[in-house]
Structures are given as C-alpha cells and as structure tokens.
Write a protein that holds these residues in place. Structure first.
Motif, PDB file in Angstrom:
ATOM      1  N   TYR A 356       9.357 -14.543-113.323  1.00 41.43           N
ATOM      2  CA  TYR A 356       7.959 -14.649-113.759  1.00 41.43           C
ATOM      3  C   TYR A 356       7.813 -14.061-115.160  1.00 41.43           C
ATOM      4  O   TYR A 356       7.086 -13.076-115.369  1.00 41.43           O
ATOM      5  N   PRO A 357       8.485 -14.662-116.161  1.00 40.11           N
ATOM      6  CA  PRO A 357       8.438 -14.105-117.528  1.00 40.11           C
ATOM      7  C   PRO A 357       7.039 -14.120-118.133  1.00 40.11           C
ATOM      8  O   PRO A 357       6.740 -13.323-119.023  1.00 40.11           O
ATOM      9  N   ASN A 358       6.188 -15.030-117.648  1.00 36.93           N
ATOM     10  CA  ASN A 358       4.817 -15.111-118.149  1.00 36.93           C
ATOM     11  C   ASN A 358       3.798 -14.514-117.167  1.00 36.93           C
ATOM     12  O   ASN A 358       2.594 -14.716-117.331  1.00 36.93           O
ATOM     13  N   GLY A 359       4.323 -13.828-116.159  1.00 39.40           N
ATOM     14  CA  GLY A 359       3.440 -13.235-115.157  1.00 39.40           C
ATOM     15  C   GLY A 359       2.889 -14.287-114.211  1.00 39.40           C
ATOM     16  O   GLY A 359       3.407 -15.397-114.108  1.00 39.40           O
ATOM     17  N   PHE A 360       1.791 -13.964-113.534  1.00 36.74           N
ATOM     18  CA  PHE A 360       1.136 -14.899-112.602  1.00 36.74           C
ATOM     19  C   PHE A 360      -0.261 -14.374-112.294  1.00 36.74           C
ATOM     20  O   PHE A 360      -0.625 -13.251-112.675  1.00 36.74           O
ATOM     21  N   GLU A 361      -1.037 -15.196-111.606  1.00 38.06           N
ATOM     22  CA  GLU A 361      -2.385 -14.794-111.182  1.00 38.06           C
ATOM     23  C   GLU A 361      -2.365 -14.439-109.702  1.00 38.06           C
ATOM     24  O   GLU A 361      -1.632 -15.046-108.923  1.00 38.06           O
ATOM     25  N   VAL A 362      -3.188 -13.471-109.326  1.00 40.16           N
ATOM     26  CA  VAL A 362      -3.301 -13.102-107.913  1.00 40.16           C
ATOM     27  C   VAL A 362      -4.699 -12.565-107.648  1.00 40.16           C
ATOM     28  O   VAL A 362      -5.292 -11.891-108.491  1.00 40.16           O
ATOM     29  N   GLY A 363      -5.227 -12.894-106.482  1.00 44.22           N
ATOM     30  CA  GLY A 363      -6.514 -12.346-106.068  1.00 44.22           C
ATOM     31  C   GLY A 363      -6.348 -10.934-105.530  1.00 44.22           C
ATOM     32  O   GLY A 363      -5.318 -10.588-104.952  1.00 44.22           O
ATOM     33  N   MET A 364      -7.352 -10.107-105.750  1.00 46.68           N
ATOM     34  CA  MET A 364      -7.319  -8.728-105.254  1.00 46.68           C
ATOM     35  C   MET A 364      -8.647  -8.407-104.591  1.00 46.68           C
ATOM     36  O   MET A 364      -9.713  -8.740-105.116  1.00 46.68           O
ATOM     37  N   ASN A 365      -8.591  -7.770-103.420  1.00 47.08           N
ATOM     38  CA  ASN A 365      -9.793  -7.385-102.678  1.00 47.08           C
ATOM     39  C   ASN A 365      -9.955  -5.870-102.714  1.00 47.08           C
ATOM     40  O   ASN A 365      -8.984  -5.124-102.588  1.00 47.08           O
ATOM     41  N   CYS A 366     -11.212  -5.462-102.862  1.00 47.93           N
ATOM     42  CA  CYS A 366     -11.480  -4.034-103.024  1.00 47.93           C
ATOM     43  C   CYS A 366     -12.892  -3.716-102.530  1.00 47.93           C
ATOM     44  O   CYS A 366     -13.825  -4.484-102.793  1.00 47.93           O
ATOM     45  N   PRO A 367     -13.068  -2.600-101.809  1.00 52.34           N
ATOM     46  CA  PRO A 367     -14.434  -2.184-101.462  1.00 52.34           C
ATOM     47  C   PRO A 367     -15.097  -1.516-102.661  1.00 52.34           C
ATOM     48  O   PRO A 367     -14.420  -1.034-103.569  1.00 52.34           O
ATOM     49  N   ASN A 368     -16.421  -1.485-102.643  1.00 48.23           N
ATOM     50  CA  ASN A 368     -17.136  -0.785-103.722  1.00 48.23           C
ATOM     51  C   ASN A 368     -18.069   0.299-103.186  1.00 48.23           C
ATOM     52  O   ASN A 368     -18.861   0.862-103.945  1.00 48.23           O
ATOM     53  N   ASP A 369     -17.938   0.600-101.876  1.00 48.80           N
ATOM     54  CA  ASP A 369     -18.804   1.636-101.306  1.00 48.80           C
ATOM     55  C   ASP A 369     -18.100   2.427-100.203  1.00 48.80           C
ATOM     56  O   ASP A 369     -18.731   2.916 -99.286  1.00 48.80           O
ATOM     57  N   ARG A 370     -16.771   2.555-100.332  1.00 51.45           N
ATOM     58  CA  ARG A 370     -16.045   3.290 -99.290  1.00 51.45           C
ATOM     59  C   ARG A 370     -15.357   4.549 -99.823  1.00 51.45           C
ATOM     60  O   ARG A 370     -15.471   5.621 -99.245  1.00 51.45           O
ATOM     61  N   TYR A 371     -14.606   4.431-100.909  1.00 56.36           N
ATOM     62  CA  TYR A 371     -13.864   5.570-101.438  1.00 56.36           C
ATOM     63  C   TYR A 371     -14.455   5.993-102.781  1.00 56.36           C
ATOM     64  O   TYR A 371     -15.268   5.278-103.369  1.00 56.36           O
ATOM     65  N   VAL A 372     -14.037   7.141-103.269  1.00 54.64           N
ATOM     66  CA  VAL A 372     -14.571   7.636-104.540  1.00 54.64           C
ATOM     67  C   VAL A 372     -14.170   6.681-105.657  1.00 54.64           C
ATOM     68  O   VAL A 372     -12.990   6.468-105.921  1.00 54.64           O
ATOM     69  N   ASN A 373     -15.182   6.077-106.305  1.00 61.05           N
ATOM     70  CA  ASN A 373     -14.980   5.161-107.432  1.00 61.05           C
ATOM     71  C   ASN A 373     -13.998   4.037-107.114  1.00 61.05           C
ATOM     72  O   ASN A 373     -13.207   3.616-107.963  1.00 61.05           O
ATOM     73  N   ASP A 374     -14.068   3.509-105.893  1.00 60.62           N
ATOM     74  CA  ASP A 374     -13.103   2.496-105.479  1.00 60.62           C
ATOM     75  C   ASP A 374     -13.163   1.229-106.326  1.00 60.62           C
ATOM     76  O   ASP A 374     -12.124   0.696-106.747  1.00 60.62           O
ATOM     77  N   GLY A 375     -14.363   0.747-106.621  1.00 62.76           N
ATOM     78  CA  GLY A 375     -14.472  -0.453-107.442  1.00 62.76           C
ATOM     79  C   GLY A 375     -13.926  -0.244-108.844  1.00 62.76           C
ATOM     80  O   GLY A 375     -13.232  -1.105-109.398  1.00 62.76           O
ATOM     81  N   GLN A 376     -14.204   0.935-109.419  1.00 66.70           N
ATOM     82  CA  GLN A 376     -13.701   1.244-110.767  1.00 66.70           C
ATOM     83  C   GLN A 376     -12.182   1.389-110.782  1.00 66.70           C
ATOM     84  O   GLN A 376     -11.521   1.032-111.758  1.00 66.70           O
ATOM     85  N   ILE A 377     -11.625   1.925-109.694  1.00 61.70           N
ATOM     86  CA  ILE A 377     -10.163   2.030-109.602  1.00 61.70           C
ATOM     87  C   ILE A 377      -9.540   0.646-109.678  1.00 61.70           C
ATOM     88  O   ILE A 377      -8.580   0.411-110.427  1.00 61.70           O
ATOM     89  N   CYS A 378     -10.093  -0.282-108.928  1.00 60.97           N
ATOM     90  CA  CYS A 378      -9.538  -1.640-108.915  1.00 60.97           C
ATOM     91  C   CYS A 378      -9.703  -2.322-110.273  1.00 60.97           C
ATOM     92  O   CYS A 378      -8.822  -3.078-110.705  1.00 60.97           O
ATOM     93  N   GLN A 379     -10.810  -2.057-110.937  1.00 59.82           N
ATOM     94  CA  GLN A 379     -10.989  -2.618-112.280  1.00 59.82           C
ATOM     95  C   GLN A 379      -9.942  -2.064-113.234  1.00 59.82           C
ATOM     96  O   GLN A 379      -9.391  -2.797-114.066  1.00 59.82           O
TER      97      GLN A 379
END
Length: 521
Positions: A356-379
C-alpha cells in the motif's frame, strides 16, 4: 376524617417533602438500560449498582466485601459455596432467596446480553437450600469472587411476571420490561425513567443495610454538551458532574464553591481493527483486508502522534501506554510498557512493504459522549494517519447508537475504553484479546484478533493459583499480543469529577460512583 387532623397530616407531609434531600447528577451520556445484564459498561454498572446488588461487592479501598452473600468458601478447586444473606427483600417486597441467584447467574450468561464474559468459567450453578448456592467451574478459578462483583441479582418472580426472562439484545435494538423498569435489592429504587432525558431514583427505606448517605432522591440527567454541563454546575442546577471537560478544570476550581476531584483511572483507551473479514468493509481496498497484515497494523500504530494527543487533546491528563491494562491492575508489567516510536517515515515504509505505497481509505467509528474527549481523540488519530497516506472516514456518534453498531461488529476500525472490572489482567485478556467464541470469551474483541497461544495462556491464567507462575503467563500473553500489534493501545485517561462543596463522595479508580456513599449538606 377530622378536618383539623387532615390539616395536621398535610402539614407533616409538606414538612417531610421540604426536608427531602435531592442529589442532582449530570453525565456526558445516559445510562442505556435499567437491565443490569444488558450492557457491560462502567456507567451502566455504576448506576444500576444503586438499584441492584451482586453477591459480593467492593469497599472504598476496592477490596472484595460481602453483599448478598455473607460468606464464601472454596470447597474444592472447582466448587465455591456462597452463604446468602437472610431477611433481604426486593423493592416489591418479594423475599430474596437462592432461586434468584441461580436464575440471575444463568440469565447473565444469556448470549443476548453483554455479561456472559463473566460466566465463561461456569459449569453449573446450583441451589443447596434457600440460602446456599454453589458455583462449579470448569477449571479452578481463584478470582471468582472478583468476577461476581459485576453480576447483579434480579428477582426470578419479577422477571417471570414481566416477561423479562432474558436480557435484551441491544445489537438488534429490542427492549423488554427490564429495560425501563427495575426491581432490585439495592439502597435506591427506580421512580422514573425517561431515556436520554432523566432518570430518578428514591431511597429504599427497607434496605437490609445502613448506607452512608442522607440522600432521599437522585435525579440523573445526561448533558452531552460540555459547556452546558459546566454552566449547570456553576449555576447550581446540578450538584455533581462527570466528566469535567479538561479545559474547564481550573475555571471550576477558581469559582470557590466547587471541588474537582482528579485521579488516575484503571481504564485503557485503545483502537481495534477488523482482522477477520477477508475483505475490509468501509474501505477503498477491494478483495482483501489490509488489517490482516501485521505491517499495516504496526504502520497505523507508529503513525499516531500519541504525545500530541496527550498535550493538545487530553491537556496532559492522560498517560500514554503500550499495554492493554494500566497501573493498579493485577498483572500490569511496568517494564514492558514502552510504546513503539511515532515515526511517519517508518510507517510509510511498512505500508509500502505491505503493498500500500499510496495508503488506503478506511472507515472509523467513535463515540462522542462516552470517554474523555473521545471524539477529539479520533479526530487527532485521523489527522495523524493522513500523514502516512491512510485516509480515515470518521463517524462519531452518541454511545446509544455506537455500542449496538460495534457490538454487531459492523465496523472496520474503532475506539474503545476498557476497565478490568475484576481488577485483574485476565479480564482484559479474556474479554478483549482472546479469540471470540460462543461461551463469551472475546466478547469485546470486536476486530477478532486471534492467536491460539494467547488463548492457551488466557485459560492457564484463569486457573493458575501460583501467583509467580500466573504473572509469567500474563507477561507472555501480553508480549505475544504486543508483537502481533493485535490492538493499538493509546492511553489511560484521568478521572475528573466536579461537584458542589456541599457534597461529600468517594471516587474509585474504576470510575464508579456509588450513591450510597454520597452525602449532601
């Protein structure tokens, strides 16, 4: 009735109501169900612990103590006997007996719920008499009392009468009576349940013990917006909030009327990757699954700037980790806790070697109201991985929809937090790392990482009574998992509870708030 007596009775009732003590609590997210066997999640288990009880519990020092069982003895290496407490009644006045224990432990093992991971070692649960039960395990299980602290007892009769014989399957979005009504033995009983709005508990004055609280009523409100939650505390609309947004800690402290209680949490935040499907979902890669390649998993690991997450997202209120358990958990290996270095060029090279010399795309799932700053961590993770050519299509959402999705394993790349509720490394190994099976092992190994040697060690760890040998097994299992890059551990987050100075409470490192230990002036 005499008119004067009626006036007196009314005045007494009004005076009693005026003296009632109400605790108003807000959390970033809601408790998802009143069913104690529905979801193995800290807020869920913490809240329902005020309504339901287990055979054994924990004290303020996290030691195991009697609750519905007064004593337990290991009769043989595989048989534990529990003597049950006499005189206990459920909130509907039904007596508590061994039938309720046998029923509840079998109900908790139902595959529709999330608690069966605690029952994987059970061979049989049997009633000896009305106040004695035995649990026979398939192999010696020296930490069984620790395991049972999370399995709450329900009324067999109530569940039968209300057609709630089993927990609901949240992955399918179904509910039953136990989802929104409750009947436990705990110090508080459920008065009102409005999902996503508010839940009200009131004192159980027939409780078998004398709790260390003066609270008559608890009003629990989910407030997802950080600024709104802080404003509610500062204005006096609520008495307790959790978590305190890291950027508001000093502001709340400086107000003079509030306390912010901070401390290390046993929870580890980590990323999981789908390693089972032959073709990765939600990805630009067709016909294969890049996460099956260890080099790709390592590339993502080394492509994440963990120090930037610590300083910018977590405001230094986190401890980066290389292990799936943290300090304070039995079996933690401090000398192994060394992360792979953040290295963009090394990550790119690994991706190129994997095809994968050019990388690839992938979906990521993340909560935004469970852990401390969880949404910001994923961003932040998505921004980091963009530098190595991996485009993350991030979807953040409320935990109410997030957990059912990932529990269906309808995800390719996800964020999760885990606190070993037994306080032991076996909990994380069995629930997060061991190969999933139909007995509850690997129930939260949502990417289906698998290593037969790790599975073998996990079984040995469960039954080994020699602590030195057991620790070596734990060490070997963690080493294999680290070498495989089975998951990407990120950090242990810090606890931050904010509350009025009128409130006295106890903060535990597993982030459980027991209302029976809360008082308010």
């Amino acid at each position: 009735m005499n008119f004067k007596l009626s006036l007196v009775a009314a005045a007494l009732l009004a005076a009693s109501a005026a003296q009632a003590v109400t605790l108003r609590v807000a959390n970033v997210g809601d408790v998802q169900s009143m069913d104690p066997h529905s979801l193995n999640e800290t807020l869920q288990l913490s809240f329902t612990a005020s309504v339901y009880e287990a055979l054994v519990g924990r004290d303020k020092k996290m030691s195991v103590i009697p609750l519905l069982a007064t004593k337990w003895t290991q009769k043989t290496p595989t048989v534990w006997r529990f003597d049950l407490r006499h005189g206990v009644k459920f909130h509907d006045d039904t007596p508590f007996t061994a039938d309720d224990v046998v029923f509840s432990l079998k109900r908790a093992a139902d595959p529709a719920g999330d608690m069966r991971g605690y029952t994987t070692s059970f061979k049989e649960v049997r009633k000896i008499d009305d106040f004695t039960v035995e649990i026979e395990t398939t192999a010696p299980n020296p930490i069984l009392p620790d395991v049972l602290t999370n399995v709450y007892v329900m009324s067999k009769k109530w569940c039968e009468d209300n057609k709630a014989l089993g927990p609901v399957d949240r992955r399918k979005g179904v509910e039953n009576t136990a989802s929104f009504k409750a009947n436990g033995t705990g110090p508080f009983r459920l008065k009102e349940r409005q999902p996503s709005t508010r839940t009200v508990l009131v004192r159980n004055f027939n409780y078998w013990d004398k709790p260390e609280t003066n609270i008559d009523e608890i009003v629990f409100t989910p407030i997802g917006n950080d600024a709104t939650r802080v404003a509610a505390l500062l204005s006096g609309e609520i008495d307790v909030m959790e978590p305190v947004p890291l950027q508001d800690v000093e502001r709340i402290k400086s107000a003079g009327k509030f306390t912010v209680l901070q401390g290390p949490e046993l929870r580890t935040i980590f990323l999981g990757m789908d390693q089972k499907r032959d073709e990765l979902q939600f990805s630009s890669v067709k016909g294969k699954n890049p996460f099956k390649d260890r080099r790709v998993r390592q590339a993502l690991y080394q492509g994440i700037d963990i120090e930037a997450i610590k300083s910018r997202v977590m405001r230094n209120a986190s401890t980066p980790t290389a292990l799936m358990v943290g300090p304070g958990v039995r079996g933690f290996q401090p000398d192994m806790n060394k992360r792979l270095p953040y290295d963009v060029e090394a990550a790119k090279k690994l991706l190129a070697e994997a095809g994968y010399p050019n990388g690839f795309e992938v979906g990521m799932n993340c909560p935004n109201d469970r852990y401390v700053n969880d949404g910001q961590i994923c961003q932040a993770v998505a921004a980091s991985l963009a530098r190595i050519g991996v485009k993350v299509n991030l979807q953040t959402e409320t935990k109410v929809s997030y957990f059912p999705k990932i529990l269906r394993r309808d995800t390719s790349f996800y964020l999760l937090g885990w606190t070993p509720s037994t306080g032991d490394s076996h909990d994380a190994l069995s629930a997060l790392i061991a190969t999933p099976n139909d007995k509850g092992q690997g129930q939260f190994n949502l990417g289906s990482y698998s290593n037969p040697k790790v599975d073998e060690l996990t079984q040995k760890i469960q039954s080994e009574t020699d602590q030195a040998r057991r620790n070596e097994y734990i060490r070997e299992a963690f080493k294999l998992h680290m070498d495989d890059v089975g998951h990407i551990p990120l950090h242990q987050q810090a606890l931050a509870w904010g509350f009025s100075n009128r409130v006295t409470l106890t903060q535990l490192p597993d982030n459980r708030m027991f209302f029976k230990w809360v008082t308010i002036k």
